[in-house]
Enzyme design. Structure first.
Site, mmCIF file in Angstrom:
data_model
loop_
_atom_site.group_PDB
_atom_site.id
_atom_site.type_symbol
_atom_site.label_atom_id
_atom_site.label_comp_id
_atom_site.label_asym_id
_atom_site.label_seq_id
_atom_site.Cartn_x
_atom_site.Cartn_y
_atom_site.Cartn_z
ATOM 1 N N ALA A 112 15.897 19.031 55.525
ATOM 2 C CA ALA A 112 16.355 17.816 54.926
ATOM 3 C C ALA A 112 15.205 16.867 54.751
ATOM 4 C CB ALA A 112 17.487 17.125 55.887
ATOM 5 N N ASP A 113 15.166 15.899 53.833
ATOM 6 C CA ASP A 113 14.126 14.941 53.773
ATOM 7 C C ASP A 113 14.819 13.660 54.184
ATOM 8 O OD1 ASP A 113 13.003 16.846 51.834
ATOM 9 O OD2 ASP A 113 11.409 15.673 52.292
ATOM 10 N N ARG A 114 16.178 13.455 54.013
ATOM 11 C CA ARG A 114 16.955 12.393 54.730
ATOM 12 C C ARG A 114 18.451 12.737 54.484
ATOM 13 N NH1 ARG A 114 15.705 6.180 53.400
ATOM 14 N NH2 ARG A 114 13.561 6.983 53.030
ATOM 15 N N ALA A 151 19.606 14.723 51.138
ATOM 16 C CA ALA A 151 18.464 14.874 50.111
ATOM 17 C C ALA A 151 17.619 15.927 50.624
ATOM 18 C CB ALA A 151 17.625 13.321 50.033
#
Lengths: 325, 325
Positions: free
Chosen positions: B218-220, B228
């Site tokens: 995950a990036d966020r 995201a």
């Protein structure tokens, strides 16, 4: 490469210098016509035998597309009846056989234009009010995959000519990049408003922008409507269903194989790993990694809104009806 | 490239010479530590000001990954309190600040190992009987995206070390090919049984072979569990749902951004078209075609089975609980 006979025909099909199910059928049969032009056999029986052998050879070049198999069956029937007819000379046999192959070219373009018209109408009918549509397509089904005009891309051409096309998105279509190379080329060439996406962006696109419909081609449609097409088609159909986007298959009736009951019986070609690991001679994947490279997948009939043929648009479970039209 | 300070740190992150949300945070902060080592400021107030400016600059290099933003906030709080504490000299300020950055490296590896253990357990629990699992991952979340071991790839490493991994499939991850280049490299290097597929093959794979689970990074992660991650993740989640395959996100708790209520508020970076149209300097797309190149997409919480953190596995709608552990 100049195609001088069936051996060259087999090679350009097998190496994918010619691809797209309708183009495969036409180029394969034309390579036979060229060979027959230079054939000096004086016996019809021998000519018939040679034709049968060469047709079997041509069909073996790619296993998934059905059009060439059906064309070969029709041509073999023609050869058999010309051979049996005592009023037909060996010269007349040859001439009528070659003329029959040449007429396939003309018929393919006519069929594609009819597909375009029916598809255009079907997609416009999904609009709740008057307006323009935005469609997504996969792989290449245009002039470079058919005798001309195209199947799915024929539908897009027809929408564009009717001034009803707002935008088209085309997928890159890994690993052979037919979308990025060929569809993008045709769209740019004809000034059709278009944007390229990579294959993994379909879901993000359907979430971000209003897509009216998906339209793709077919390599083989089973009797129950299950459809084999370029790898990735099944995934797009699932994603379209999730976003309630209609999903159309556009294909001439020669793509429908009534001898195959359902999609799980369709033979799926697996191609060399190098198609995935290299771009030309440039390696793009880590050395030593194994690859799985099926060229096609099967979209179950349940995920297909309609199959657009030159005879009309059919719900997938009624596609057999096309054969009696 | 040798990173000599925050300007170099910004460049290697922006140009994706370093990528992966945890690695971005660590490299960014280390570039600040290097710069501070050479900083001869004799006033704490000025040092604090410089730190704040440089942290803001670093955070701007890539907009979607949250880890560097949270790390920057924590470091700014530390700088504020060191500045306010009259018992701390300028030398002590510098030393404690740099030590704090160095400890991030160690903590990231420890967190990844904990993620690996929790993820391994969660995926094995989905098996109805004892046996080995086959998993699919997307993009790169391994040693090359973190301080070491990896998040989603850490889970895969943990399954492999427990002798519970039958096979792993990794996607190519267009357009930047992190899967084909980096994940495939790590898997080959560690002799983990693995196969590369192109991004459009996920559905065909899930139809053809038994996939136990998907695990991605995950990036966020938003407060409601929307996640995201690399473009294509959302599409895989839809396809996994269609095939009833559990879908896990593996990420340190520093990827959870409680200041963002839901995924539609996450800023999605769009990157240059050249990433799609070229491989190195070699053009692979038809000239003139427009491109859409979002680097990330958002997978809604409803498609996620669990979020694997260093503190345990959370249902996406309960991910906020991780902050109070």
């Amino acid at each position: 490469m100049k195609v001088m006979g069936v051996e060259d025909g087999w090679k350009v099909i097998n190496k994918m210098q010619v691809r797209g199910a309708p183009a495969i059928a036409i180029v394969g049969c034309l390579s036979l016509a060229i060979e027959l032009l230079n054939n000096n056999t004086t016996e019809k029986k021998i000519m018939r035998q040679e034709i049968e052998g060469k047709l079997n050879y041509l069909v073996s070049a790619r296993p998934t597309a059905v059009n060439i198999k059906l064309a070969a069956e029709a041509l073999l029937n023609l050869a058999n009846s010309l051979n049996a007819d005592e009023n037909v000379s060996v010269e007349a046999f040859k001439e009528r056989f070659i003329t029959s192959i040449e007429s396939m070219l003309k018929k393919d373009i006519e069929d594609n234009k009819a597909i375009g018209t029916f598809g255009c109408e079907a997609i416009l009918n999904t609009l709740k009010c008057d307006g323009q549509v935005t469609v997504l397509t996969h792989c290449n089904t245009g002039s470079l995959a058919t005798a001309g005009y195209g199947t799915a891309l024929g539908v897009i051409r027809s929408l564009f000519e009717s001034n009803k096309l707002e935008h088209v998105y085309c997928t890159e279509t890994r690993p052979y990049n037919q979308g990025a190379r060929l569809t993008a080329y045709e769209l740019v060439h004809e000034k059709i408003p278009a944007t390229l996406i990579v294959d993994s962006m379909v879901a993000a696109l359907m979430h971000a922008r209003k897509i009216t419909a998906v339209v793709v081609g077919a390599d083989r449609v089973a009797a129950n409507g299950d459809t084999a097409n370029k790898i990735g088609t099944y995934q797009i159909a699932i994603v379209a269903k999730h976003h309630n986007v209609p999903f159309y298959v556009a294909a001439p009736s020669t793509s429908i194989d009534i001898s195959i009951a359902s999609g799980d019986k369709i033979k799926i070609e697996e191609r060399p790993e190098k198609e995935m690991t290299h771009i030309g001679e440039y390696r793009i994947a880590a050395p030593g990694i194994a690859c799985w490279n099926p060229s096609f997948d099967v979209t179950p009939a349940a995920l297909i809104t309609g199959i657009i043929t030159e005879k009309g648009v059919y719900a997938p479970d009624t596609v057999m009806k096309v054969m009696s039209c």
